[in-house]
Motif scaffolding. Sequence first.
Motif, PDB file in Angstrom:
ATOM      1  N   UNK A  69       0.763  -1.311   0.035  1.00  0.00           N
ATOM      2  CA  UNK A  69       0.050   0.151  -0.135  1.00  0.00           C
ATOM      3  C   UNK A  69       0.702   1.157  -0.184  1.00  0.00           C
ATOM      4  N   UNK A  70       2.025   1.183  -0.347  1.00  0.00           N
ATOM      5  CA  UNK A  70       2.772   2.539  -0.481  1.00  0.00           C
ATOM      6  C   UNK A  70       2.227   3.391  -1.500  1.00  0.00           C
ATOM      7  N   UNK A  71       1.489   2.821  -2.517  1.00  0.00           N
ATOM      8  CA  UNK A  71       0.957   3.561  -3.574  1.00  0.00           C
ATOM      9  C   UNK A  71      -0.467   4.357  -3.065  1.00  0.00           C
ATOM     10  N   UNK A  72      -1.046   4.011  -1.980  1.00  0.00           N
ATOM     11  CA  UNK A  72      -2.084   4.410  -1.112  1.00  0.00           C
ATOM     12  C   UNK A  72      -1.928   5.225  -0.276  1.00  0.00           C
ATOM     13  N   UNK A  73      -0.817   4.767   0.629  1.00  0.00           N
ATOM     14  CA  UNK A  73      -0.328   5.818   1.853  1.00  0.00           C
ATOM     15  C   UNK A  73       0.286   7.004   1.422  1.00  0.00           C
ATOM     16  N   UNK A  74       0.966   6.883   0.265  1.00  0.00           N
ATOM     17  CA  UNK A  74       1.554   8.138  -0.148  1.00  0.00           C
ATOM     18  C   UNK A  74       1.187   8.488  -1.432  1.00  0.00           C
ATOM     19  N   UNK A  75       0.384   9.413  -1.548  1.00  0.00           N
ATOM     20  CA  UNK A  75      -0.614   9.878  -2.936  1.00  0.00           C
ATOM     21  C   UNK A  75       0.081  11.009  -3.557  1.00  0.00           C
ATOM     22  N   UNK A  76       1.545  11.305  -3.205  1.00  0.00           N
ATOM     23  CA  UNK A  76       2.128  12.680  -3.676  1.00  0.00           C
ATOM     24  C   UNK A  76       2.484  12.081  -5.081  1.00  0.00           C
ATOM     25  N   UNK A  77       2.510  10.962  -5.524  1.00  0.00           N
ATOM     26  CA  UNK A  77       2.563  10.560  -7.052  1.00  0.00           C
ATOM     27  C   UNK A  77       1.428  11.112  -7.969  1.00  0.00           C
ATOM     28  N   UNK A  78       0.199  11.159  -7.314  1.00  0.00           N
ATOM     29  CA  UNK A  78      -0.791  11.676  -8.385  1.00  0.00           C
ATOM     30  C   UNK A  78      -0.761  12.951  -8.868  1.00  0.00           C
ATOM     31  N   UNK A  79       0.255  13.748  -7.921  1.00  0.00           N
ATOM     32  CA  UNK A  79       0.331  15.202  -8.407  1.00  0.00           C
ATOM     33  C   UNK A  79       0.952  15.488  -9.521  1.00  0.00           C
ATOM     34  N   UNK A  80       1.662  14.494 -10.209  1.00  0.00           N
ATOM     35  CA  UNK A  80       2.063  14.499 -11.794  1.00  0.00           C
ATOM     36  C   UNK A  80       1.024  13.867 -12.869  1.00  0.00           C
ATOM     37  N   UNK A  81      -0.118  13.483 -12.299  1.00  0.00           N
ATOM     38  CA  UNK A  81      -1.168  12.803 -13.174  1.00  0.00           C
ATOM     39  C   UNK A  81      -2.190  13.927 -13.626  1.00  0.00           C
ATOM     40  N   UNK A  82      -2.450  14.102 -14.658  1.00  0.00           N
ATOM     41  CA  UNK A  82      -3.215  14.968 -15.463  1.00  0.00           C
ATOM     42  C   UNK A  82      -3.735  14.390 -16.701  1.00  0.00           C
ATOM     43  N   UNK A  83      -4.737  15.222 -17.303  1.00  0.00           N
ATOM     44  CA  UNK A  83      -5.406  14.683 -18.633  1.00  0.00           C
ATOM     45  C   UNK A  83      -5.309  15.890 -19.558  1.00  0.00           C
TER      46      UNK A  83
END
Length: 131
Positions: A69-83
């Motif tokens: 759950x590193x992908x869920x516990x640290x959501x900072x990676x989502x800041x680079x996702x857009x459309x």
Amino acid sequence: MKIWKEQPANQEVEAVIAEYFQLLQNGKLDEATELISSEYDDWLDSLFVVWQDHYLIHEIPKDSSFDGKEWLNDLSWLKDLTIKPEMEWINDKYVWADFIYRDEPSGYVGEFCVKQIDEGYTVKRVIFKMA
């Protein structure tokens, strides 16, 4: 969940999808899934696959497993996702939003559909997938 009494215009649907991705970028998963729910019970699985296919090609986490759950516990990676701002419509019912990760097209799309429900019309996330 956003509900319209009448069939929404494409621009209205696109605005809700853009808002959904802004919420994701800010790590607000609960708010995003309240705005647009999923057609299938695969939300966390889908989010994990996006993390694997986007974040993991740039970084090496301590634990890359689903259960870690590193992908869920640290959501900072989502800041680079857009459309991309332009979305593709299929039969005025389905819409594809092209993913951009770290300012580069990723080959992924979010597929959404306009669904009629008892209260009117809403948007559902169908799948995140390679286009």
